[in-house]
Design a protein around this motif. Sequence first.
Motif, PDB file in Angstrom:
ATOM      1  N   ARG A  77       0.832  -1.191   0.000  1.00 51.34           N
ATOM      2  CA  ARG A  77       0.000   0.000   0.000  1.00 51.34           C
ATOM      3  C   ARG A  77       0.873   1.250   0.000  1.00 51.34           C
ATOM      4  NH1 ARG A  77       1.674  -3.015   4.223  1.00 51.34           N
ATOM      5  NH2 ARG A  77       1.032  -2.427   6.311  1.00 51.34           N
ATOM      6  N   ALA A  93       3.715   2.842   2.612  1.00 54.11           N
ATOM      7  CA  ALA A  93       3.038   2.509   3.867  1.00 54.11           C
ATOM      8  C   ALA A  93       3.364   1.117   4.369  1.00 54.11           C
ATOM      9  CB  ALA A  93       1.528   2.640   3.700  1.00 54.11           C
ATOM     10  N   THR A 128      -1.522   0.705   8.221  1.00 55.24           N
ATOM     11  CA  THR A 128      -0.541   1.447   7.442  1.00 55.24           C
ATOM     12  C   THR A 128       0.589   1.837   8.380  1.00 55.24           C
ATOM     13  OG1 THR A 128      -1.904   3.437   7.792  1.00 55.24           O
ATOM     14  CG2 THR A 128      -2.017   2.387   5.623  1.00 55.24           C
ATOM     15  N   GLY A 145       0.693   6.235  10.894  1.00 53.07           N
ATOM     16  CA  GLY A 145      -0.064   5.057  10.494  1.00 53.07           C
ATOM     17  C   GLY A 145      -1.098   4.668  11.518  1.00 53.07           C
TER      18      GLY A 145
END
Length: 413
Positions: A77, A93, A128, A145
Motif C-alpha cells: 500500500r 506505507a 498502514t 499510520g
Amino acid sequence: MKTIYSALSLGILAIFSSATHATTGYFMHGYGVKAQGNAGTSIANFNDALTIASNPAGLSWVGQQVNVGATVFAPDRSANIQDSPQANGEYDANGREYFVIPEVAYSHPVNDQIAVGFAIYGNGGMNTSYKQSPFEKYGSTGPAGVNLSQVFFSPAVAWKYAPNQSVAVASNIMYQQFEAKGIDGFAQLSQDSSNLSNRGKDSSTGIGFKLGWSGQFFDDQLTLGAKYSSKVKAGTFDKYRGLFAENGGFDVPESYGVGAAFKLTPALTLAADVERINYSDIASVGNPLNLTQPLGTAQGAGFGWQDINIYKVGATYQATPKLSLRAGYSHNDQPIKADQTFLNILAPGVVQDHLSLGATWLIDTHQDVSIAYTRALEKEVKGQNSIPANFGGGNANLKMNQNILGLAYSYKF
C-alpha cells in the motif's frame, strides 16, 4: 475434545497478538481457507465449520468436524500527494509487510435436526505504517499510520426444520484493538487533542448477531442460502475520542447477502454470492471529511466510506477421489470516493478485484489439508480536490494490491 480446546486457546492467543488486513473494504474476502479458494463464495457453498462466519445455517450440512488454519496477508500500500505546495511526494506505507490471521471452528450435530458449533475468526482490519510521514509537512511528528484488528467468537445453533431446509442464529462477540501514530498535526481540529494520536493500543468489545437460512433442492443439486449480520455496537476507544466520531466510536457495520451453489456434474460445483456491507451507517467510517466540525464529535470527520456490494463466483472440481480443485473471482464496489482520499492515506482499502485458486487433499477418511492463494489486483484511486484548502490544497492518490496465502487442516469425526 482436548484437541479442540487446545486449538481454541491457540487460536485466541494468535488472533489477539496479530494485526489483520482485509480486502473488501476492511472485511475479509472469504472466511475459511476452503472458501478463500472459491474467492469467498460461502453463503450456499458449505465446506466446513467456518460456515458460521458467513452463513451459520451451513452447520446443518457439514457434520462433526474441527478446523484450524491461518491466512498470511502481504499487502502493498502507498500514497502519492500531488499539486500540494507542502507535501508532494511518494509515500510507502509498508513498514510492516506480513500479517497472519488464524481461524478455528468446530461443528457438532446434536441430533437429526439440531447442530451446534463455534468459530473464531478475524473479521478484518486495516494497517498502514509510513516511515516517512505524509503528514509531516502538516505539523505531525514521527512515523505515521494506524492499526485496527478485530476478532469474533461466534457460537451458533442451526435447526433443520425440514429435511431440506435449515435456519440458524449465531452471536457475534467482538474484541478489537486500535492504535494511531503520527497524526498530531490535526490537533487544532480535534475536540480532544490529548486523545488523538500516539496514545498506544486501545481496545473495546461489542456483541451482535447473525442469522442464516439454507435449502437444498432438486435432489441436492441446487443449494440456496441467505445471511444477515447485525450492526455490532462496540464500546468506545477512549484513547482516541479526539479522532473517531462519536467520542471514539467504532462499531461494526451490518452486512447481508444471498448465495447459490449448483452441482453441474457429480464432479463440478459452481457457486455465486452477492453481499452488501453498509459502511456509511458507522459515523467514524462513513462521515465525510468535514473540517467545520471538530474531530471526535458526532459529525466529525470520518473516512467517508460508501456502502459496497460484493459479487463472487467460484468453481470446485473433484479431480480425483482425494483431490479437490478450486477457483474463483470477486469484485466489490469502491468504498473510497475520489474526494475522500486525504484521510484515507491512513486506510487505503481501495482494492476491488480478487482472483483465487485453491486445493484440498484428503489424507484419509477423517483428515484433509487445504491451501488457497488469492491475488487482490492492484487498484489506484486518484484524488479529486481531496486535500482541503486550509491544508494547502492538492490531491492524495491511493494504491494497493495484496498477495494472500491460506493453509488449513480439518478433522472429521
